[in-house]
Design an enzyme around this catalytic site. Structure first.
Site, PDB file in Angstrom:
ATOM      1  N   ARG A  37      17.539  23.097  -6.133  1.00 34.57           N
ATOM      2  CA  ARG A  37      16.246  22.137  -6.011  1.00 34.57           C
ATOM      3  C   ARG A  37      15.436  22.191  -5.032  1.00 34.57           C
ATOM      4  O   ARG A  37      14.346  22.142  -5.117  1.00 34.57           O
ATOM      5  CB  ARG A  37      17.043  20.682  -6.302  1.00 34.57           C
ATOM      6  CG  ARG A  37      17.574  20.575  -7.771  1.00 34.57           C
ATOM      7  CD  ARG A  37      17.977  18.944  -7.977  1.00 34.57           C
ATOM      8  NE  ARG A  37      18.364  18.840  -9.331  1.00 34.57           N
ATOM      9  CZ  ARG A  37      18.883  17.677  -9.672  1.00 34.57           C
ATOM     10  NH1 ARG A  37      18.684  16.642  -9.126  1.00 34.57           N
ATOM     11  NH2 ARG A  37      19.565  17.687 -10.847  1.00 34.57           N
ATOM     12  N   ASP A 144      13.660   1.757  -7.434  1.00 38.97           N
ATOM     13  CA  ASP A 144      14.318   3.250  -7.135  1.00 38.97           C
ATOM     14  C   ASP A 144      13.812   3.731  -6.093  1.00 38.97           C
ATOM     15  O   ASP A 144      12.563   3.325  -5.546  1.00 38.97           O
ATOM     16  CB  ASP A 144      13.982   3.951  -8.448  1.00 38.97           C
ATOM     17  CG  ASP A 144      14.998   5.267  -8.674  1.00 38.97           C
ATOM     18  OD1 ASP A 144      15.912   4.909  -9.368  1.00 38.97           O
ATOM     19  OD2 ASP A 144      14.705   6.211  -8.041  1.00 38.97           O
TER      20      ASP A 144
END
Length: 274
Positions: A37, A144
C-alpha cells in the site's frame, strides 16, 4: 519495474510512528500490506526509498502526505446492515426508551470509526423506521481518521453490492437508484443524509467536551489496536456515554480481559449503569 525493499529498520520506524499517531498496531503479519500500500504512495510521489518517504511524512512539509499514508493503511471494508443483529437491538433500545419509556427529548449517537458511512446511515434508517414522525431530535455524529473514506461517506453514493443486505422496502424508501453514468449505484436520500454529521477524528485523541452520547457504535475498530490502546479507548468511550447509555462493539470483539466499568448485555453490546 517498481520494487523497493522495506527493510526491518524502515518497517519498525513506520509501524512505531503509525502506532503513536493513531493507535493502529502494525505487527509483522502486516509487513507485506504496508509494503504494497505504501509502495503505491512512494511511486506516486517519486520517492526513492521507504526511508526517504518516512522522513518526508514526519516533516512539517509532509502533513498532507501523512494523511494520505493513514488513508492507505486504513482498511475500510463495510456495507449497509453489517452485523444486522446490532441494528435490531438498537431499535429495541430506542423503542424502550423513547416510545414505551416516554422519553421525548433528543437522541445522540456516535458512529466511531465510521469508514465510508454505511454504518452511520444504517443507524439513521433504523431510527427513522423506529421513531417515525415522533417528536424526537435525532443527531448522529460519524467520525473516522480517513479523509478519503469520509469523502465517500459525505456523497452518500454506493455501488449496489453495498446494499445487498438491505430489505427491498427499506431500499425503496431511503435510496435512489442511479441512472446513466451512475447505473449500478444507489444514493442515500436527503432525509437520511441530513441526520448524520461526518467529521474527521483520531480515536486515540482526547474527545472534545461536547462528545456526549446516548449510544456509541465502535465496531470492528479495536481489532487494529493492542490491549493497552483498547483499554484507553474503552475508558474514553465510557466517559462519552450518558448514564444508561449503550456501547456496541463488533461481533468479533469483546471487552473480556480489559478492565472496564461497563455491564455486559449480550454479544457486542454493553451498558453504562453509572
Amino acid at each position: 519495474m517498481f520494487n523497493i525493499e522495506l527493510s526491518d529498520s524502515d518497517f519498525e520506524k513506520i509501524s512505531r510512528f503509525v502506532y503513536d499517531y493513531c493507535g493502529i498496531y502494525l505487527h509483522e503479519g502486516k509487513r507485506e500490506l504496508i509494503k504494497t500500500r505504501l509502495g503505491k504512495r512512494l511511486r506516486a510521489g517519486n520517492f526513492k526509498s521507504f526511508a526517504e518517504y518516512y522522513r518526508y511524512v514526519t516533516s512539517p512539509q509532509g502533513a498532507d502526505e501523512l494523511i494520505a499514508m493513514i488513508d492507505a493503511i486504513s482498511t475500510n471494508l463495510t456495507y449497509f446492515f453489517r452485523e444486522e443483529r446490532h441494528f435490531q437491538k438498537l431499535m429495541t433500545i430506542v423503542t424502550s426508551l423513547y416510545l414505551n419509556g416516554g422519553r421525548s427529548w433528543g437522541i445522540k449517537i456516535w458512529s466511531a470509526g465510521c469508514s465510508t458511512g454505511e454504518e452511520a446511515y444504517t443507524i439513521a434508517i433504523c431510527l427513522k423506521e423506529c421513531l417515525g414522525l415522533k417528536p424526537v431530535s435525532i443527531k448522529i455524529l460519524a467520525t473516522d481518521i480517513s479523509t478519503q473514506a469520509l469523502k465517500t461517506a459525505v456523497t452518500g453514493i454506493y455501488p449496489m453490492e453495498k446494499v445487498q443486505k438491505v430489505p427491498h422496502e427499506i431500499l425503496r424508501r431511503y435510496f435512489q437508484y442511479g441512472q446513466g453514468s451512475f447505473e449500478g449505484y444507489v444514493r442515500v436520500k436527503d432525509e437520511i443524509k441530513n441526520l448524520v454529521e461526518f467529521r474527521r477524528f483520531n480515536l486515540i485523541d482526547e474527545p472534545p467536551s461536547d462528545f456526549r452520547f446516548d449510544i456509541i457504535f465502535c465496531r470492528n475498530v479495536m481489532i487494529y489496536f493492542d490491549r493497552e490502546t483498547q483499554a484507553t479507548l474503552v475508558s474514553r468511550l465510557h466517559r462519552c456515554l450518558n448514564k444508561g447509555g449503550f456501547l456496541f462493539v463488533g461481533h468479533s470483539e469483546s471487552l473480556s480481559g480489559l478492565k472496564h466499568p461497563f455491564r455486559y448485555v449480550e454479544p457486542g453490546v454493553y451498558k453504562k449503569d453509572r
